[in-house]
Design an enzyme around this catalytic site. Structure first.
Site, PDB file in Angstrom:
ATOM      1  NE  ARG A   1     -18.603  -7.322  14.982  1.00 17.25           N
ATOM      2  CZ  ARG A   1     -18.218  -5.826  15.494  1.00 17.25           C
ATOM      3  NH1 ARG A   1     -17.562  -5.922  16.640  1.00 17.25           N
ATOM      4  NH2 ARG A   1     -17.834  -5.119  14.063  1.00 17.25           N
TER       5      ARG A   1
ATOM      6  CG  HIS B   1     -16.947  -6.348   9.418  1.00 18.85           C
ATOM      7  ND1 HIS B   1     -18.336  -5.624   9.472  1.00 18.85           N
ATOM      8  CD2 HIS B   1     -16.408  -5.502  10.915  1.00 18.85           C
ATOM      9  CE1 HIS B   1     -18.505  -4.838  10.316  1.00 18.85           C
ATOM     10  NE2 HIS B   1     -17.317  -4.669  11.642  1.00 18.85           N
TER      11      HIS B   1
ATOM     12  CB  THR C   1     -20.390  -2.632  13.264  1.00 20.38           C
ATOM     13  OG1 THR C   1     -18.545  -2.684  13.379  1.00 20.38           O
ATOM     14  CG2 THR C   1     -21.500  -3.171  12.410  1.00 20.38           C
TER      15      THR C   1
HETATM   16  N1   CP Z   1     -14.717  -1.415  12.872  1.00 18.33           N
HETATM   17  C1   CP Z   1     -15.683  -2.641  13.643  1.00 18.33           C
HETATM   18  O1   CP Z   1     -16.406  -2.861  12.881  1.00 18.33           O
HETATM   19  O2   CP Z   1     -15.305  -1.697  15.202  1.00 18.33           O
HETATM   20  P1   CP Z   1     -15.852  -2.073  16.410  1.00 18.33           P
HETATM   21  O3   CP Z   1     -16.136  -3.613  16.795  1.00 18.33           O
HETATM   22  O4   CP Z   1     -16.025  -1.471  17.037  1.00 18.33           O
HETATM   23  O5   CP Z   1     -17.956  -2.905  15.306  1.00 18.33           O
END
Ligand code: CP
Length: 306
Positions: A105, A133, A56
């Site tokens: 995040r 998300h 992300t």
């Molecule tokens: N799919 C996803 O959110 O991956 P990351 O946690 O690596 O950002």
């Protein structure tokens, strides 16, 4: 007329209309086919990651830089004044006074919504606890459209952690606007939350709870695998549950030719590596599509017309 996402906060999939999701998918497809290097010129985007991330954060940062923008931010909240007790509200107030948008995040459900109340610029939720998300869902929709040629009336099996999996929650809500049919496969302790099943019931969306991956494979267009999230469990419970739903290449014999396997990644051991070489594996292309979907989202939020 400005596009409907211009200057909007991107917090949760239920905030999106079907037409808005289609607009992001169409824009992502256009940017993948014909890259642009100018859509974020002179724009400064903050990436504020209070929780770990590979895809992300780095795909958002890639998206910004390939569109001519620049990025500031952090990937470890311990290196910020959060460590000294600064509130999320104050942190966001300050960073929004420096930048044109904030991608965030955070481990707490609802944190992105709270941030949007204190930010002078659009907040883009990069994942808030087990809640939502949305940019993952938009890249998932783009990938579904790319592989199936449509978003309407797809049959999708979600496998694994359906309780804490925010990508599952967001995607099920999105596809419920497109007449999908679902299979839910996972341990009883990690079943889909009641509030989501109620939403699907209200929209007349059919879902079946199945006990094995093999029984759903012949009936589906998309197998959406997820990881059991160790960080959301105590260790004893995690050890009991992990490894119960593992996909291997020999289980794909009866899959439809169009069936694709997606996974938001990271995977641990829920997809054996022998699946990677099958024509059904699409999770690495899906992760790459994150750049185009996030380019589309940022371009639409920061430009009246794209
Ligand atoms: N799919 C996803 O959110 O991956 P990351 O946690 O690596 O950002």
């Amino acid at each position: 007329m400005p596009n409907p996402l211009y200057r909007k906060h991107i917090i949760s999939i239920p905030d999106f209309s079907r037409a808005e999701m289609e607009l992001v998918v169409e824009t992502a497809a256009r940017l993948k086919a014909k890259p642009r290097a100018d859509l974020l010129q002179d724009r400064l985007i903050a990436t504020c990651f209070f929780e770990p991330s590979t895809r992300t954060r780095l795909s958002f940062e890639t998206a910004v830089q390939r569109l001519g923008g620049t990025v500031i931010g952090f990937s470890d909240a311990a290196s910020t004044s959060t460590k000294k007790g600064e509130t999320l509200a104050d942190t966001v107030r300050i960073i929004s006074s420096y930048t044109d948008a904030i991608v965030m995040r955070h481990p707490k459900e609802g944190a992105a919504r709270v941030a949007s109340e204190f930010s002078a610029v659009p907040i883009i939720n990069g994942g808030d606890g087990a809640n939502q998300h949305p940019s993952q869902t938009l890249l998932d929709l783009f990938t579904l459209h790319e592989t199936q040629g449509r978003l309407d009336n797809l049959t999708v099996a979600f496998v694994g952690d359906l309780k804490y999996g925010r990508t599952v929650h967001s995607l099920a809500q999105a596809l419920s606007l497109f007449g999908a049919k679902f299979y839910f496969v996972g341990p009883e302790a990690l079943a889909m939350p009641d509030y989501l099943c109620e939403e699907l019931d209200e929209r007349g969306i059919s879902y079946t709870i199945a006990s094995t991956i093999e029984e759903v494979i012949p009936h589906i267009d998309i197998l959406y695998m997820t990881r059991v999230q160790r960080e959301r469990f105590d260790e004893a419970e995690y050890q009991k549950i992990k490894g119960q739903f593992v996909l291997r290449a020999d289980m794909l014999r009866h899959a439809r030719p169009n069936m694709k396997i997606l996974h938001p990644l990271p995977r641990v051991d829920e997809i054996a590596t022998d699946v990677d070489a099958t024509p059904h594996a699409y999770y690495f292309e899906q992760a790459k599509n994150g750049v185009y979907a996030r380019q589309a989202l940022l371009s639409l939020v920061l430009n009246e017309t794209v």
